[in-house]
Motif scaffolding. Structure first.
Motif, PDB file in Angstrom:
ATOM      1  N   ASN A 127      29.288 -15.238 -11.063  1.00 18.09           N
ATOM      2  CA  ASN A 127      27.867 -15.203 -10.742  1.00 18.09           C
ATOM      3  C   ASN A 127      27.402 -13.783 -10.424  1.00 18.09           C
ATOM      4  O   ASN A 127      28.200 -12.844 -10.350  1.00 18.09           O
ATOM      5  N   GLU A 128      26.102 -13.611 -10.231  1.00 18.14           N
ATOM      6  CA  GLU A 128      25.512 -12.281 -10.119  1.00 18.14           C
ATOM      7  C   GLU A 128      26.017 -11.507  -8.899  1.00 18.14           C
ATOM      8  O   GLU A 128      26.297 -10.317  -8.983  1.00 18.14           O
TER       9      GLU A 128
ATOM     10  N   VAL B 238      29.022 -25.257 -11.652  1.00 15.72           N
ATOM     11  CA  VAL B 238      29.319 -23.973 -11.023  1.00 15.72           C
ATOM     12  C   VAL B 238      28.182 -23.486 -10.130  1.00 15.72           C
ATOM     13  O   VAL B 238      28.385 -23.174  -8.949  1.00 15.72           O
ATOM     14  N   ASP B 239      26.980 -23.408 -10.656  1.00 15.08           N
ATOM     15  CA  ASP B 239      25.858 -22.877  -9.859  1.00 15.08           C
ATOM     16  C   ASP B 239      25.467 -23.826  -8.735  1.00 15.08           C
ATOM     17  O   ASP B 239      25.284 -23.412  -7.586  1.00 15.08           O
ATOM     18  N   LYS B 240      25.331 -25.093  -9.049  1.00  8.04           N
ATOM     19  CA  LYS B 240      24.896 -26.068  -8.040  1.00  8.04           C
ATOM     20  C   LYS B 240      25.891 -26.163  -6.894  1.00  8.04           C
ATOM     21  O   LYS B 240      25.505 -26.344  -5.731  1.00  8.04           O
TER      22      LYS B 240
ATOM     23  N   MET C 200      28.051 -24.899 -16.699  1.00  9.15           N
ATOM     24  CA  MET C 200      26.792 -25.140 -15.989  1.00  9.15           C
ATOM     25  C   MET C 200      26.457 -23.966 -15.066  1.00  9.15           C
ATOM     26  O   MET C 200      26.307 -24.111 -13.848  1.00  9.15           O
ATOM     27  N   THR C 201      26.331 -22.789 -15.674  1.00  8.74           N
ATOM     28  CA  THR C 201      26.025 -21.585 -14.901  1.00  8.74           C
ATOM     29  C   THR C 201      25.078 -20.679 -15.664  1.00  8.74           C
ATOM     30  O   THR C 201      25.071 -20.666 -16.906  1.00  8.74           O
ATOM     31  N   ASN C 202      24.312 -19.905 -14.919  1.00 15.22           N
ATOM     32  CA  ASN C 202      23.459 -18.860 -15.483  1.00 15.22           C
ATOM     33  C   ASN C 202      24.071 -17.483 -15.254  1.00 15.22           C
ATOM     34  O   ASN C 202      23.428 -16.465 -15.520  1.00 15.22           O
TER      35      ASN C 202
END
Length: 396
Positions: free
Chosen positions: A219-220, A191-193, A64-66
């Motif tokens: 992440n970025e 992951v992102d949230k 669940m990540t971008n």
């Protein structure tokens, strides 16, 4: 042609498929195994690009990540080490809960990288509380990162406040790293949230794939830091992986091609089932194992508020010898469970509840353990254990 009947019977027994109820490697579906039986391809070809790009994109969906995803050809420990050598520099201050073998190993990796570790140590079977973590942040304003072993397989414990840690790391933009080697795909991880900067797993655990592929997501902002501060390592140099992927969708080193095919097929199965359904299934099956095994007289090792949903650690009954028990279970019933680590060796055994685990796995495991105990002179009520497990499994 003369056929020795006894020899054939021995062959049949010796090669009868095990029910693998370990905390990894776990049972691998035939569909996933078949995915490996393909002709070899060139890892610098369009065929590989199609395969690897699909693996990367599906990995990001499961986590669940971008952010970025790298599918390392390595064990889970390799992915954990990659997170350390690419992020941690000499003198960095890192908070880490320590309560078992794998969190101890991670703490050692951090120290080898030059970090000053703030260890939140608790007895095996217990977790540092969220309040303990908050206090550590309160007392260390200059902390560089928070590392945690989400699921401590050596003790059957699981941290249950991952969604709250970003409230602490956001104070000073410290990094949040989750070692999810034995649990991603079997429990909820957003992951992102949840503000996780780095997370990783091993394919042979809840993904139900063969060992050898270990994805890591970044992440970025963490990717930017790694590129600007490259590590002094070659194989686990994540900026090299980022560069190769951006330029050609390749990996910098030869990947384990057959394992990538299996890994992709395992993720296809995860996404077809749906993450919510998969997590629910793991929780129901672990609840049935805890209830059924407790009913036949085995007590969970971990405290109730710290118990894992993918690894059930159980105390041995008094006088029950570890090797004899597990060997009997394996040889007579073809069920594999794991023993204890370090100081827990001979005191506990561990049952995996991950991957393709379903009613069959749960019921056969409880029945086989009960029968083994009976054979070894321990009178247990197998029927009661199976009945309560069956009741729990009705939710599936």
């Amino acid at each position: 042609l003369i056929i020795n009947k006894a020899h054939c019977e021995s062959y049949r027994v010796n090669y009868l498929e095990y029910l693998v109820m370990l905390p990894g490697p776990t049972n691998v579906p035939e569909r996933v195994m078949r995915a490996m039986y393909v002709p070899m391809i060139n890892h610098r070809s369009d065929d590989f690009v199609e395969l690897y790009e699909d693996c990367v994109e599906k990995t990001k969906k499961v986590f669940m990540t971008n952010g970025e995803a790298v599918c390392l050809s390595a064990s889970g420990t390799g992915a954990v080490e990659a997170s350390v050598v690419n992020l941690i520099k000499k003198g960095d201050k890192v908070i880490i809960p320590v309560n078992g073998e794998f969190s101890s190993r991670l703490s050692q990796m951090l120290e080898w990288a030059g970090a000053t570790t703030i260890k939140l140590e608790t007895p095996p079977g217990e977790n540092a509380s969220f309040e303990d973590v908050k206090e550590a942040f309160d007392n260390n304003k200059d902390v560089k990162a928070f590392y945690c072993v989400w699921n401590e397989t050596s003790t059957g414990t699981m941290i249950n406040y991952l969604d709250r840690v970003k409230d602490l790391t956001s104070r000073n933009d410290s990094y949040y790293v989750v070692d999810g080697v034995s649990i991603v795909g079997g429990e909820e991880l957003k992951v992102d949230k949840w503000g996780v900067d780095i997370a990783m797993t091993g394919a042979q655990k809840a993904f139900a794939a063969p060992p050898g592929i270990s994805p890591i997501v970044v992440n970025e902002r963490t990717k930017k830091y790694m590129i600007e501060n490259p590590p002094n390592t070659m194989y686990f140099n994540l900026p090299r992986y980022f560069k190769y992927y951006e330029e050609s969708k390749h990996t910098p080193f030869t990947p384990a091609l057959p394992l990538l095919y299996a890994y992709r097929e395992a993720m296809n199965m995860i996404l077809e089932e749906g993450l919510d359904n998969r997590i629910r299934r793991h929780r129901i099956c672990s609840g049935a194992l805890y209830s059924g095994l407790s009913t036949i007289g085995l007590t969970p090792f971990a405290k109730e508020d710290s118990r894992s949903t993918v690894v059930i650690a159980l105390n041995y009954l008094e006088g029950l010898e570890d090797k004899t028990f597990r060997n009997t279970l394996a040889q007579k019933f073809r069920v594999l469970v794991a023993g204890g680590f370090g100081n827990l060796k001979g005191k506990v055994f561990r049952v995996g509840c991950m991957g393709e685990v379903q009613r069959y796995h749960v019921m056969r495991t409880i029945s086989s353990i009960a029968s083994t105990l009976d054979m070894m002179g321990y009178k247990v009520d197998a029927k009661a254990g199976l009945n309560i497990a069956e009741e729990k499994l009705k939710e599936l």
